[in-house]
Design an enzyme around this catalytic site. Structure first.
Site, PDB file in Angstrom:
ATOM      1  N   HIS A  32      15.361  21.804 -18.685  1.00  0.00           N
ATOM      2  CA  HIS A  32      16.577  22.457 -19.179  1.00  0.00           C
ATOM      3  C   HIS A  32      17.498  21.397 -19.749  1.00  0.00           C
ATOM      4  CE1 HIS A  32      16.246  25.951 -15.998  1.00  0.00           C
ATOM      5  NE2 HIS A  32      15.394  26.113 -17.003  1.00  0.00           N
ATOM      6  N   GLU A  33      17.471  21.199 -21.046  1.00  0.00           N
ATOM      7  CA  GLU A  33      18.482  20.334 -21.666  1.00  0.00           C
ATOM      8  C   GLU A  33      19.682  21.222 -21.994  1.00  0.00           C
ATOM      9  OE1 GLU A  33      18.968  16.872 -22.418  1.00  0.00           O
ATOM     10  OE2 GLU A  33      20.881  17.902 -22.691  1.00  0.00           O
ATOM     11  N   HIS A  85      19.466  14.719 -15.179  1.00  0.00           N
ATOM     12  CA  HIS A  85      19.754  13.540 -16.001  1.00  0.00           C
ATOM     13  C   HIS A  85      21.155  13.669 -16.602  1.00  0.00           C
ATOM     14  CE1 HIS A  85      15.670  11.492 -16.737  1.00  0.00           C
ATOM     15  NE2 HIS A  85      15.623  12.137 -15.593  1.00  0.00           N
ATOM     16  N   GLU A  86      21.771  12.524 -16.815  1.00  0.00           N
ATOM     17  CA  GLU A  86      23.145  12.432 -17.350  1.00  0.00           C
ATOM     18  C   GLU A  86      24.169  13.143 -16.469  1.00  0.00           C
ATOM     19  OE1 GLU A  86      20.863  13.984 -19.733  1.00  0.00           O
ATOM     20  OE2 GLU A  86      20.110  12.002 -20.228  1.00  0.00           O
ATOM     21  N   GLU A 146      13.591   5.031 -20.682  1.00  0.00           N
ATOM     22  CA  GLU A 146      13.690   5.500 -22.073  1.00  0.00           C
ATOM     23  C   GLU A 146      14.322   4.444 -22.981  1.00  0.00           C
ATOM     24  OE1 GLU A 146      15.983   9.102 -21.773  1.00  0.00           O
ATOM     25  OE2 GLU A 146      17.868   8.054 -21.454  1.00  0.00           O
ATOM     26  N   PRO A 151      27.259   1.584 -27.701  1.00  0.00           N
ATOM     27  CA  PRO A 151      27.451   2.984 -28.111  1.00  0.00           C
ATOM     28  C   PRO A 151      26.604   3.986 -27.323  1.00  0.00           C
ATOM     29  CG  PRO A 151      26.757   1.590 -29.965  1.00  0.00           C
ATOM     30  CD  PRO A 151      26.719   0.738 -28.760  1.00  0.00           C
ATOM     31  N   ASN A 152      27.187   5.148 -27.074  1.00  0.00           N
ATOM     32  CA  ASN A 152      26.472   6.231 -26.411  1.00  0.00           C
ATOM     33  C   ASN A 152      26.978   7.550 -27.004  1.00  0.00           C
ATOM     34  OD1 ASN A 152      25.794   8.249 -24.115  1.00  0.00           O
ATOM     35  ND2 ASN A 152      24.782   6.360 -23.502  1.00  0.00           N
TER      36      ASN A 152
HETATM   37  C1  NOJ Z   1      17.854  12.288 -22.113  1.00  0.00           C
HETATM   38  C2  NOJ Z   1      16.970  12.196 -20.924  1.00  0.00           C
HETATM   39  O1  NOJ Z   1      17.258  11.046 -20.160  1.00  0.00           O
HETATM   40  C3  NOJ Z   1      15.549  12.198 -21.398  1.00  0.00           C
HETATM   41  O2  NOJ Z   1      14.681  11.995 -20.334  1.00  0.00           O
HETATM   42  C4  NOJ Z   1      15.278  13.498 -22.106  1.00  0.00           C
HETATM   43  O3  NOJ Z   1      13.983  13.478 -22.596  1.00  0.00           O
HETATM   44  C5  NOJ Z   1      16.253  13.707 -23.250  1.00  0.00           C
HETATM   45  N1  NOJ Z   1      17.584  13.523 -22.800  1.00  0.00           N
HETATM   46  C6  NOJ Z   1      16.120  15.087 -23.856  1.00  0.00           C
HETATM   47  O4  NOJ Z   1      16.562  16.038 -22.948  1.00  0.00           O
HETATM   48 CA    CA Z   2      19.478   9.673 -20.354  1.00  0.00          CA
END
Ligand code: NOJ
Ligand code: CA
Length: 700
Positions: free
Chosen positions: A414-415, A483-484, A508, A193-194
């Site tokens: 920046h998320e 990321h992602e 992580e 799952p993701n």
């Molecule tokens: C997923 C990222 O891989 C992780 O490094 C980050 O802390 C979290 N998202 C929150 O943005």
């Molecule tokens: Ca990630």
């Protein structure tokens, strides 16, 4: 930048129409043959030292609105040429890279479509093949929509493959190692799952796909220079061991919006009988354009720490409160109760800045500094962050002053929460805010379902967004670690401010249940083929419950394997991810992380087998210092480390950080020894490695 010799020799220009034509690699080990089938279908095949790598495979594209580029072609021209150039990357595993290939350019005309023509360009290097479709400007071709690309890779046998389930939204899967014929049976359990995931076929696979044939060929399939096009996955015909391209669709099912003149990304096949050659291959970079930046002095490798692992483990939080939902501009954070566990406080960040300054780190990453983290996750919320408004306990100006006074940079975070339209709306303001407050690097993130809804992380729309964010960052002299985002395809050659990407299961996951011990023996053969990964190694506290009693995960490596990863997982951006207090406890082992370089003159693969082990030595850029990293999977082994890359006739001091005799990743991960020995170019070291273990050596 683009230095030294540059030769472009036109060898043959055949106006004579030939149906089949071959070229070889400069060293003659590889042969590429292009051939048109009777019905005018273009095909190619590839061999290495006379062994078939890709058997006769079809080429073509299916379209939605114009006649397809599939058959009815005649060859109207073939041109061959060669190229040899050496260029210097801004950062890298080597200070110079040779780009040396033979090229075949085939022009194909479809008489039935008013003489519409396309070109297929093949480049054969000593380490593999790249080819792409080109759509030149012409009266009868302007806009077209791709329904599917049908590029085949017909493999010679039922190879062992190191694969991830094909998915339009995530690569955060464990790699499965199996025969191609076993993919279908293992697919269901492989799809873990993701928060955002979209699989497309019981035999769908991602690239870079690494394979090994029974007779010892290492084959890697990927793509290079993914620009303004959808990401390519592969669909496996498991009866015939034939892979076929499968592009990521957009929200209405289309796979690419094109306007001539344009081209596809390069499709790449790296091949060798030595696993180490795959690790050292620069083919994907060589198929990208030289950098477009005139001034690259602002792009620098970065070693960093961060207010990060404490949130990942659950020790502290990104959010400032325990509210279940908030709204930017509505929620008044000065009037709500803080949860007392917020990580990004001015005081805590200062602690990390002090630690960074004391130990020679360049930067501190700070996540959870801005308003909105209370309900960012899994909500597909449009206006979730504005990227400029801090929580009340994070003093931007004071931290700017404090960090600058200590010679440390803060890395912006920046998320986007997948809300990409919202991010683009704010991007200029957010980058301006960074510049004003002394930030020169950003870690961006794309967790969750994409907004606009229905778009996928790896579709053309997103591919264009990631590129927009990188180029725009370039305007502000900002480095990007996304990321992602889409897995890299060598674009960092052109845009070297793309200094990192995640796009795979990072460290992580050691806090979310664990990565398998062989994980990092595979990633350099798969994910890292397109560019560096922000893997975030350096976890010394291997029991996560030490930080958060509710978290039972443990790190699936020994402590010294964490050190080895700084060498085996090449990246110009390396984090020391654990907490300062832990590093203070293990200060002798921490010395390696302080010393290790993040930029290199040269690299040497000493031993390698995907899924089993990797030993690499590298020479620090501009210094007489070498660093060695060696890792194994769950099996103990004895590594053989040569030092024949050291200058002859000189004696150096090596410091060896190795697993203790009784060490193992699951039972005794923190057992290690540190010893010194004299080494010369003739030294050969036999070093025991624990199950799930590794060792690191610094040579000065
Ligand atoms: C997923 C990222 O891989 C992780 O490094 C980050 O802390 C979290 N998202 C929150 O943005
Ligand atoms: Ca990630």
């Amino acid at each position: 930048m683009r230095k030294s010799l540059f030769t472009m020799l036109l060898v043959t220009l055949c106006a004579v129409v030939v149906k089949a034509q071959s070229i070889t690699s400069p060293d003659k080990n590889l042969t590429l043959t292009f051939e048109l089938q009777a019905n005018g279908v273009p095909t190619y095949k590839l061999s290495y030292k006379k062994k078939p790598v890709i058997k006769t495979s079809k080429l073509g594209l299916e379209t939605k609105d114009v006649p397809p580029f599939m058959d009815g072609f005649t060859v109207s021209k073939t041109e061959t040429s060669n190229f040899d150039e050496t260029w210097n990357p801004v950062w890298g595993e080597q200070k110079s890279i040779r780009n040396h290939y033979n090229e075949l350019l085939v022009t194909l005309t479809q008489k039935a479509v008013k003489d519409r023509f396309i070109r297929i360009r093949f480049r054969v290097f000593n380490d593999g093949l790249g080819f792409r479709y080109e759509f030149p400007s012409q009266p009868n071709l302007n806009y077209f929509i791709i329904k599917e690309e049908h590029t085949q890779f017909a493999l010679a046998d039922d190879h062992k493959a190191f694969w991830l389930p094909g998915d339009f939204d995530t690569q955060e899967y464990e790699t499965v190692t199996s025969k191609l014929s076993e993919v279908r049976g293992k697919m269901k359990s492989a799809v873990t799952p993701n928060v955002s995931q979209t699989t497309f076929s019981p035999t769908g696979l991602q690239t870079p796909l690494m394979m090994k044939s029974q007779d010892g060929l290492y084959i890697n399939i990927h793509e290079a220079a993914l620009v303004d096009y959808s990401c390519m996955s592969l669909n496996l015909d498991d009866k015939n061991y034939t892979l076929e391209s499968f592009l990521t669709p957009d929200a209405i099912g289309d796979k690419g919006y094109m306007q001539a003149p344009t081209q596809s990304p390069w499709r790449t096949v790296i091949v060798s009988d030595k696993a180490g050659d795959v690790l050292m291959s620069k083919l994907v970079y060589n198929l990208n354009e030289p950098t477009k930046y005139k001034d690259v002095s602002w792009i620098k490798p970065v070693k960093y720490v961060g207010v990060w692992w404490e949130m990942i483990t659950g020790k502290s939080t990104w959010a400032y409160t325990d509210l279940e939902s908030v709204q930017l501009g509505v929620t008044d954070y000065t009037k709500v109760k803080p949860n007392g566990k917020h990580g990004a406080t001015t005081e805590n960040v200062k602690k990390y800045i002090d630690f960074a300054a004391k130990n020679g780190f360049d930067a501190v990453l700070v996540e959870g500094w801005n308003q909105g983290w209370e309900d960012w996750f899994g909500k597909t919320k449009d206006y979730v962050f504005d990227f400029v408004t801090p929580y009340p306990d994070f003093d931007v100006k004071e931290l700017h002053r404090y960090a600058a006074s200590k010679g440390v940079k803060i890395i912006m975070h920046h998320e986007t929460s997948g809300s990409v339209r919202n991010y683009e709306r704010h991007l200029d303001t957010a980058y301006k805010f960074m510049v004003e407050n002394g930030y020169n690097a950003v870690k961006s993130g794309y967790v969750g379902q994409i907004i606009p809804r229905g778009e996928h992380h790896y579709g053309q729309w997103l591919v264009n967004h990631y590129m927009y964010a990188i180029k725009k960052a370039g305007d502000y002299k900002i480095m990007v670690n996304a990321h992602e985002a889409i897995r890299p395809t060598g674009l960092a050659r052109t845009y070297p401010n793309l200094i990192g990407n995640e796009a795979a299961r990072g460290t992580e996951y050691e806090s979310f249940g664990g990565n398998t011990p062989d994980h990092t023996t595979i990633l350099p053969f798969t994910r890292l083929i397109g560019g560096p990964m922000d893997y975030t190694p350096g976890i010394f506290q291997t029991r996560i419950s030490a930080y958060n009693p509710a978290n039972n995960s443990f790190v699936h490596t020994t402590l010294t394997k964490q050190l080895a990863l700084y060498v085996t997982m090449y990246s110009p951006l390396q984090m020391a991810a654990d907490l300062p207090e832990t590093y203070e406890k293990f200060s002798d082992a921490f010395q390696f992380i302080k010393d290790v370089a993040v930029d290199w003159d040269d690299s040497y693969v000493l031993e390698a087998e995907p899924g089993d082990y990797i030993s690499i030595a590298r020479k620090a850029k501009g210094k007489n210092e070498w660093y060695v990293g060696s890792i194994t999977d769950e099996n103990a082994r004895v590594a053989t480390i040569k030092f024949n890359y050291l200058p002859k006739g000189k004696t150096y001091e090596a410091t060896i950080y190795a697993d203790g005799k009784d060490a193992s990743f699951d039972k005794n991960p923190q057992s290690y020894t540190i010893r010194k020995m004299k080494v010369t170019s003739k030294t050969v070291l036999k070093q025991q490695v624990a199950p799930g273990g590794g060792f690191a050596i610094s040579v000065k």
